[in-house]
Design a protein around this motif. Sequence first.
Motif, short mmCIF file in Angstrom:
data_model
loop_
_atom_site.label_atom_id
_atom_site.label_comp_id
_atom_site.label_asym_id
_atom_site.label_seq_id
_atom_site.Cartn_x
_atom_site.Cartn_y
_atom_site.Cartn_z
N VAL A 162 -7.29 8.92 6.97
CA VAL A 162 -5.84 8.75 6.92
C VAL A 162 -5.20 9.80 6.01
O VAL A 162 -5.76 10.19 4.98
CB VAL A 162 -5.45 7.33 6.45
N ASN A 199 -1.14 10.76 4.54
CA ASN A 199 0.25 10.32 4.46
C ASN A 199 1.21 11.47 4.73
O ASN A 199 0.87 12.64 4.52
CB ASN A 199 0.54 9.72 3.08
N VAL A 200 2.42 11.12 5.15
CA VAL A 200 3.45 12.10 5.45
C VAL A 200 3.78 12.92 4.20
O VAL A 200 4.09 14.12 4.29
CB VAL A 200 4.72 11.38 6.00
N ARG A 238 1.84 14.20 2.10
CA ARG A 238 0.92 15.35 2.05
C ARG A 238 1.38 16.47 2.99
O ARG A 238 1.20 17.64 2.70
CB ARG A 238 -0.50 14.92 2.44
N ILE A 263 -2.13 9.53 10.92
CA ILE A 263 -1.05 9.89 10.01
C ILE A 263 -0.25 8.65 9.67
O ILE A 263 0.23 7.95 10.56
CB ILE A 263 -0.13 10.97 10.62
N LEU A 264 -0.14 8.37 8.35
CA LEU A 264 0.60 7.21 7.88
C LEU A 264 1.97 7.64 7.35
O LEU A 264 2.16 8.80 7.00
CB LEU A 264 -0.18 6.50 6.76
N GLY A 265 2.91 6.71 7.29
CA GLY A 265 4.29 7.04 6.97
C GLY A 265 4.69 6.93 5.52
O GLY A 265 5.87 6.76 5.24
N ASP A 266 3.77 7.02 4.57
CA ASP A 266 4.12 6.89 3.16
C ASP A 266 4.62 8.23 2.63
O ASP A 266 3.92 9.23 2.72
CB ASP A 266 2.90 6.43 2.36
N GLY A 267 5.82 8.27 2.09
CA GLY A 267 6.39 9.50 1.55
C GLY A 267 7.52 10.02 2.41
O GLY A 267 7.90 9.40 3.40
N THR A 272 1.47 6.22 12.83
CA THR A 272 2.19 4.96 12.69
C THR A 272 3.63 5.21 13.13
O THR A 272 4.08 6.36 13.19
CB THR A 272 2.17 4.46 11.23
N SER A 283 6.40 4.58 11.56
CA SER A 283 7.21 5.17 10.49
C SER A 283 6.90 6.66 10.34
O SER A 283 7.81 7.47 10.11
CB SER A 283 6.98 4.44 9.17
N ALA A 284 5.64 7.06 10.48
CA ALA A 284 5.27 8.47 10.38
C ALA A 284 5.90 9.26 11.53
O ALA A 284 6.45 10.35 11.33
CB ALA A 284 3.76 8.62 10.39
#
Length: 176
Positions: free
Chosen positions: A80, A82-83, A85, A117-121, A135, A137-138
């Motif tokens: 995984v 995150n966005v 990155r 790819i995750l949507g954190d950030g 995801t 959100s990403a």
Amino acid sequence: MKLSDLRPAPGSHQTAKRVGRGHGSGRGKTAGRGTKGQKARTGGKIHRAFNGGQTRLSKRLPFLRGLGNSNYKFRKNYAVVNVARLAEYEAGTEVTPEVLAASGFMSNRESKGLVKILGDGEIERALTVRAHKFTESARAKIEAAGGSIEIIPTKVYEKTKRRKDESGKIVPPPQK
């Protein structure tokens, strides 16, 4: 200082208990083991898996094959990212698993597997991101920044055994 003056630090060394050396020592006769019973005897160790006479756990479990139908063999493990990155890349860059591995965001071994790819950030640059999964959100954040996503297709193997269709009828395997 002489060699005979060397002593261990105070409190770091305890003298061993001398058991079975007469009643004056306080640990004579039964040597602190109590009276009778398996643990009072010489060699009276109890096996660590002993379960009080009940069949031990190792005997109750299935032989060799593990616990039932555990899906660890068939589970898909995703590396995984995150966005947040992705925001470190310049605008217009095509971000692939190999690029992520070269940047140190994942290992080379992880880049050869599945990537999600995750949507954190947050992200403000327009990038083309290639991965196996995203995801919601990403996806929304990348596209809102003017970028695009490309899903890397995974191999899907055709089932060879008999299976049921939506109506519940058995469908024969495909003929080669």
